[in-house]
Scaffold this motif. Structure first.
Motif, PDB file in Angstrom:
ATOM      1  N   SER A 161       0.643  -1.135   0.068  1.00 58.42           N
ATOM      2  CA  SER A 161       0.368  -0.214  -0.127  1.00 58.42           C
ATOM      3  C   SER A 161       0.821   1.754   0.538  1.00 58.42           C
ATOM      4  N   VAL A 162       2.156   1.729   0.688  1.00 58.06           N
ATOM      5  CA  VAL A 162       2.880   2.509   0.585  1.00 58.06           C
ATOM      6  C   VAL A 162       3.270   1.938  -0.549  1.00 58.06           C
ATOM      7  N   TRP A 163       4.415   1.536  -0.836  1.00 59.40           N
ATOM      8  CA  TRP A 163       4.832   1.494  -2.649  1.00 59.40           C
ATOM      9  C   TRP A 163       3.548   2.187  -3.366  1.00 59.40           C
ATOM     10  N   ARG A 164       1.835   1.805  -3.400  1.00 63.02           N
ATOM     11  CA  ARG A 164       1.528   1.630  -4.304  1.00 63.02           C
ATOM     12  C   ARG A 164       1.299   3.180  -4.022  1.00 63.02           C
ATOM     13  N   GLU A 165       1.570   3.973  -2.933  1.00 58.18           N
ATOM     14  CA  GLU A 165       0.792   5.578  -2.936  1.00 58.18           C
ATOM     15  C   GLU A 165       2.341   6.537  -3.177  1.00 58.18           C
ATOM     16  N   GLY A 166       3.442   5.490  -2.871  1.00 56.86           N
ATOM     17  CA  GLY A 166       4.708   6.142  -3.458  1.00 56.86           C
ATOM     18  C   GLY A 166       4.737   5.948  -4.948  1.00 56.86           C
ATOM     19  N   LYS A 167       4.069   5.586  -5.453  1.00 53.59           N
ATOM     20  CA  LYS A 167       4.248   6.090  -7.123  1.00 53.59           C
ATOM     21  C   LYS A 167       3.498   6.691  -7.816  1.00 53.59           C
ATOM     22  N   CYS A 168       2.424   6.851  -6.932  1.00 53.13           N
ATOM     23  CA  CYS A 168       0.994   7.610  -7.379  1.00 53.13           C
ATOM     24  C   CYS A 168       1.690   9.389  -6.620  1.00 53.13           C
ATOM     25  N   TRP A 169       2.683   9.620  -5.728  1.00 55.47           N
ATOM     26  CA  TRP A 169       2.976  10.456  -5.351  1.00 55.47           C
ATOM     27  C   TRP A 169       4.185  10.657  -6.883  1.00 55.47           C
ATOM     28  N   LEU A 170       4.748   9.926  -7.009  1.00 52.61           N
ATOM     29  CA  LEU A 170       5.860   9.817  -8.122  1.00 52.61           C
ATOM     30  C   LEU A 170       5.286  10.542  -9.010  1.00 52.61           C
ATOM     31  N   TYR A 171       4.296  10.469  -9.593  1.00 52.95           N
ATOM     32  CA  TYR A 171       3.270  10.239 -11.541  1.00 52.95           C
ATOM     33  C   TYR A 171       2.815  11.504 -10.582  1.00 52.95           C
ATOM     34  N   LEU A 172       2.679  12.207  -9.487  1.00 58.23           N
ATOM     35  CA  LEU A 172       1.677  13.576  -9.519  1.00 58.23           C
ATOM     36  C   LEU A 172       3.135  14.733  -9.270  1.00 58.23           C
ATOM     37  N   LEU A 173       4.440  14.171  -9.164  1.00 56.70           N
ATOM     38  CA  LEU A 173       5.841  14.872  -8.884  1.00 56.70           C
ATOM     39  C   LEU A 173       5.545  15.901  -9.764  1.00 56.70           C
ATOM     40  N   PRO A 174       5.795  15.955 -11.528  1.00 60.17           N
ATOM     41  CA  PRO A 174       6.031  16.563 -12.274  1.00 60.17           C
ATOM     42  C   PRO A 174       5.032  17.681 -12.275  1.00 60.17           C
ATOM     43  N   ALA A 175       3.629  17.513 -12.314  1.00 57.48           N
ATOM     44  CA  ALA A 175       2.579  18.922 -12.520  1.00 57.48           C
ATOM     45  C   ALA A 175       2.476  19.088 -10.805  1.00 57.48           C
ATOM     46  N   LEU A 176       2.720  18.475  -9.991  1.00 56.19           N
ATOM     47  CA  LEU A 176       2.845  19.454  -8.674  1.00 56.19           C
ATOM     48  C   LEU A 176       4.243  20.419  -8.794  1.00 56.19           C
ATOM     49  N   ALA A 177       5.017  20.250  -8.941  1.00 56.63           N
ATOM     50  CA  ALA A 177       6.745  20.832  -9.474  1.00 56.63           C
ATOM     51  C   ALA A 177       6.254  22.452 -10.164  1.00 56.63           C
ATOM     52  N   VAL A 178       5.543  22.091 -11.212  1.00 56.29           N
ATOM     53  CA  VAL A 178       4.385  23.229 -12.041  1.00 56.29           C
ATOM     54  C   VAL A 178       3.582  23.435 -11.353  1.00 56.29           C
ATOM     55  N   VAL A 179       3.240  23.358 -10.861  1.00 57.18           N
ATOM     56  CA  VAL A 179       2.184  23.968  -9.709  1.00 57.18           C
ATOM     57  C   VAL A 179       2.616  24.997  -8.788  1.00 57.18           C
ATOM     58  N   ALA A 180       3.546  24.124  -8.013  1.00 59.02           N
ATOM     59  CA  ALA A 180       4.523  24.907  -7.213  1.00 59.02           C
ATOM     60  C   ALA A 180       5.136  26.177  -7.538  1.00 59.02           C
ATOM     61  N   VAL A 181       5.534  26.221  -9.062  1.00 57.12           N
ATOM     62  CA  VAL A 181       6.667  27.351  -9.209  1.00 57.12           C
ATOM     63  C   VAL A 181       6.110  28.495  -9.740  1.00 57.12           C
ATOM     64  N   PHE A 182       4.628  27.866 -10.691  1.00 58.99           N
ATOM     65  CA  PHE A 182       4.078  29.102 -11.548  1.00 58.99           C
ATOM     66  C   PHE A 182       2.741  29.078 -10.568  1.00 58.99           C
ATOM     67  N   LEU A 183       2.404  29.145  -9.302  1.00 60.66           N
ATOM     68  CA  LEU A 183       1.184  28.963  -9.347  1.00 60.66           C
ATOM     69  C   LEU A 183       1.276  29.018  -7.516  1.00 60.66           C
ATOM     70  N   VAL A 184       2.236  28.780  -6.455  1.00 62.66           N
ATOM     71  CA  VAL A 184       1.897  28.501  -5.200  1.00 62.66           C
ATOM     72  C   VAL A 184       2.620  29.707  -4.824  1.00 62.66           C
TER      73      VAL A 184
END
Length: 308
Positions: free
Chosen positions: A19-42
């Protein structure tokens, strides 16, 4: 028994690790989008809030001096900001309801034409994908005081058309006309999608019960479109508070005597034209607060209307 407990604990541990591994993979896939949001929005939001509380701010060196509410006091007492706020509210209270009613009427007409539905849908969607600046050029010709089509049509009825783009009294009304037309396509498409989601059995049942016309529309169509209206109104309100391209397209600036000034154009003008970045940031924070308040009010009102 001990062996069974050990196997049970081992199984639970493996499930937890998976379960932890699956959740970690989800956050890994989301990381590029989150990075863009953080840089250009947050980050810009945080920096804007930070700049707004400085008395003076050097944007190039990212250094501010004096900390307080002076920038907010200046913006709130600025006649240009008040004009921008009044114009934005006029567009919101006049342009938005008119465009919603027109869009609903057009959507109902198109929805009733099964054979030509796709053709009309495409026709009304074309303005949405057209550049606002290009549409602004067309509207500049339509609203021209001397050779504009609108004044020519008015002259056929013996009405002398005003200087839509040159007279400060008519600047905001020209902007409203442009806003209604340019935003109509998006509203029509969304309302058409909402109408298609209504179960046809509801209309058949209403017909059997003898319900016709306005009664069917009031009892079935409008309540069924409530979620669509809610989403569309939220998006439209936010868009109104962010109007900028329309001002530039029609007037190339803030209009005659700055009577076409909107909130977003005020922020732009303060930042780029006057180099008052702290005042621009304060105006942006106030603009964000206004959007938040209006959105919350909309949500509360819509819930109550849905309930009743």
């Amino acid at each position: 028994m001990a062996a069974s407990n050990k196997e049970y604990n081992t199984g639970n541990k493996n499930k937890l690790l998976k379960s932890v591994w699956r959740e970690g993979k989800c956050w890994l896939y989301l990381l590029p989008a989150l990075a863009v949001v953080a840089v250009f929005l947050v980050y810009p939001m945080i920096k804007t809030g930070r700049m707004a509380f400085y008395t003076k701010y050097n944007y190039i060196r990212d250094i501010g001096s004096g900390f307080g509410l002076k920038a907010f006091n200046y913006v709130l007492s600025d006649a240009r900001f008040r004009q921008a706020l009044i114009n934005t509210l006029i567009i919101l209270l006049v342009g938005l309801p008119v465009s919603m009613v027109l869009a609903l009427g057009i959507a109902l007409l198109i929805n009733g034409r099964k054979k030509t539905y796709g053709i009309f849908q495409t026709i009304f969607f074309l303005p949405y994908v057209t550049s606002t600046i290009a549409i602004g050029v067309v509207f500049s010709a339509i609203l021209h005081s001397e050779y504009g089509y609108l004044n020519y049509i008015l002259s056929l009825f013996g009405i002398k058309g005003p200087s839509w783009l040159g007279d400060p009294k008519y600047s905001v009304w020209s902007l409203i006309i442009f806003y209604i037309w340019s935003g109509l396509a998006f509203k029509v498409i969304i309302l058409l999608a909402g109408l298609k989601r209504i179960d046809p059995q509801l209309y058949k049942s209403a017909k059997i019960d003898g319900s016709k016309g306005w009664r069917t529309f009031r009892r079935i169509t409008l309540p069924s479109l409530t979620p669509t209206f809610w989403m569309l109104s939220i998006v439209s309100v936010i868009y109104v508070f962010k109007i900028y391209n329309e001002v530039v397209a029609l007037f190339g600036g803030s209009g005659p005597a700055e009577k076409a000034m909107t909130l977003t154009y005020y922020v732009y003008d303060m930042f780029y034209s006057r180099n008052q970045v702290n005042y621009a940031a304060a105006a942006a924070v106030i603009q964000f607060a206004l959007i938040l308040v209006v959105t919350i009010i909309q949500k509360v009102v819509t819930k109550r209307l849905t309930y009743y």
